[in-house]
Scaffold this motif. Structure first.
Motif, PDB file in Angstrom:
ATOM      1  N   ASP A 118     -41.652 -58.383  32.595  1.00 64.73           N
ATOM      2  CA  ASP A 118     -40.231 -58.120  32.786  1.00 64.73           C
ATOM      3  C   ASP A 118     -40.038 -56.872  33.646  1.00 64.73           C
ATOM      4  O   ASP A 118     -39.198 -56.023  33.348  1.00 64.73           O
ATOM      5  CB  ASP A 118     -39.542 -57.964  31.433  1.00 64.73           C
ATOM      6  N   ASP A 127     -33.883 -62.300  35.096  1.00 66.86           N
ATOM      7  CA  ASP A 127     -32.429 -62.219  34.941  1.00 66.86           C
ATOM      8  C   ASP A 127     -31.776 -63.558  35.261  1.00 66.86           C
ATOM      9  O   ASP A 127     -30.858 -64.007  34.570  1.00 66.86           O
ATOM     10  CB  ASP A 127     -31.837 -61.122  35.829  1.00 66.86           C
ATOM     11  N   ARG A 130     -32.558 -65.936  32.355  1.00 67.09           N
ATOM     12  CA  ARG A 130     -31.716 -65.639  31.189  1.00 67.09           C
ATOM     13  C   ARG A 130     -30.325 -66.249  31.358  1.00 67.09           C
ATOM     14  O   ARG A 130     -29.770 -66.845  30.439  1.00 67.09           O
ATOM     15  CB  ARG A 130     -31.603 -64.133  30.976  1.00 67.09           C
ATOM     16  N   SER A 131     -29.763 -66.076  32.527  1.00 68.81           N
ATOM     17  CA  SER A 131     -28.436 -66.620  32.812  1.00 68.81           C
ATOM     18  C   SER A 131     -28.447 -68.149  32.729  1.00 68.81           C
ATOM     19  O   SER A 131     -27.542 -68.757  32.144  1.00 68.81           O
ATOM     20  CB  SER A 131     -27.988 -66.159  34.195  1.00 68.81           C
TER      21      SER A 131
END
Length: 166
Positions: A118, A127, A130-131
């Protein structure tokens, strides 16, 4: 990377929200495991290669791309998805559980975990993932609500039966 989020199911303060009972919610979540093409539009097909009372092994087909995974479940409580490392895919896990902090007040907790770093260039990619995960989960709950409103999640007496036919 580890990512966790909650989606509220029954908000008693919002009269516009349909209330789901645990059985409807469970059958909808189990449907996500047993009929994944209903929830993942870009999936071409899938095959359940092994099934027991508390687990299924699947092959998910995305055109020429195939993913083998296993889903274990504790009826009426949680599903655990395991994707072993295969080809360019790293090992990953997803746990979906039903939280009930107060009687009838359900939340669904999604916990994603894999070995991707990460930091550095991976941080931006993570990121994005995750979205995408969160949007997929929100859409899954929307579909579960839709199936419940249609009466399609009220069916079987046992926790492992599926209320919809393929």
């Amino acid at each position: 990377m580890k990512f966790e989020h909650l989606i509220e199911i029954n908000n008693f303060d919002d009269p516009r929200t349909d209330i789901l009972d645990r059985k409807q919610l469970w059958h909808g979540l189990l449907l996500r495991a047993k009929e994944p093409t209903l929830f993942i539009p870009h999936m071409d097909s899938f095959e359940i290669v092994e099934e027991s009372d508390h687990a299924i092994s699947r092959i998910l087909n995305f055109g020429k791309f195939r993913v083998n995974d296993k889903v274990e479940f504790v009826p009426m409580q949680k599903l655990s998805f395991y994707i072993p490392a295969q080809g360019e895919i790293i090992e990953s896990k997803l746990e979906i559980s039903i939280d009930e902090p107060f009687p009838g007040r359900f939340f669904v907790r999604f916990i994603y975990e894999d070995s991707a770093p990460d930091e550095g260039a991976e941080a931006m990619y993570n990121d994005f993932r995750r979205s995408a995960y969160k949007e997929t989960d929100i859409d899954s709950i929307r579909l579960i609500r839709q199936f419940a409103a249609q009466g399609r999640l009220n069916g079987p007496a046992t926790d492992t039966d599926m209320p919809l036919s393929s």
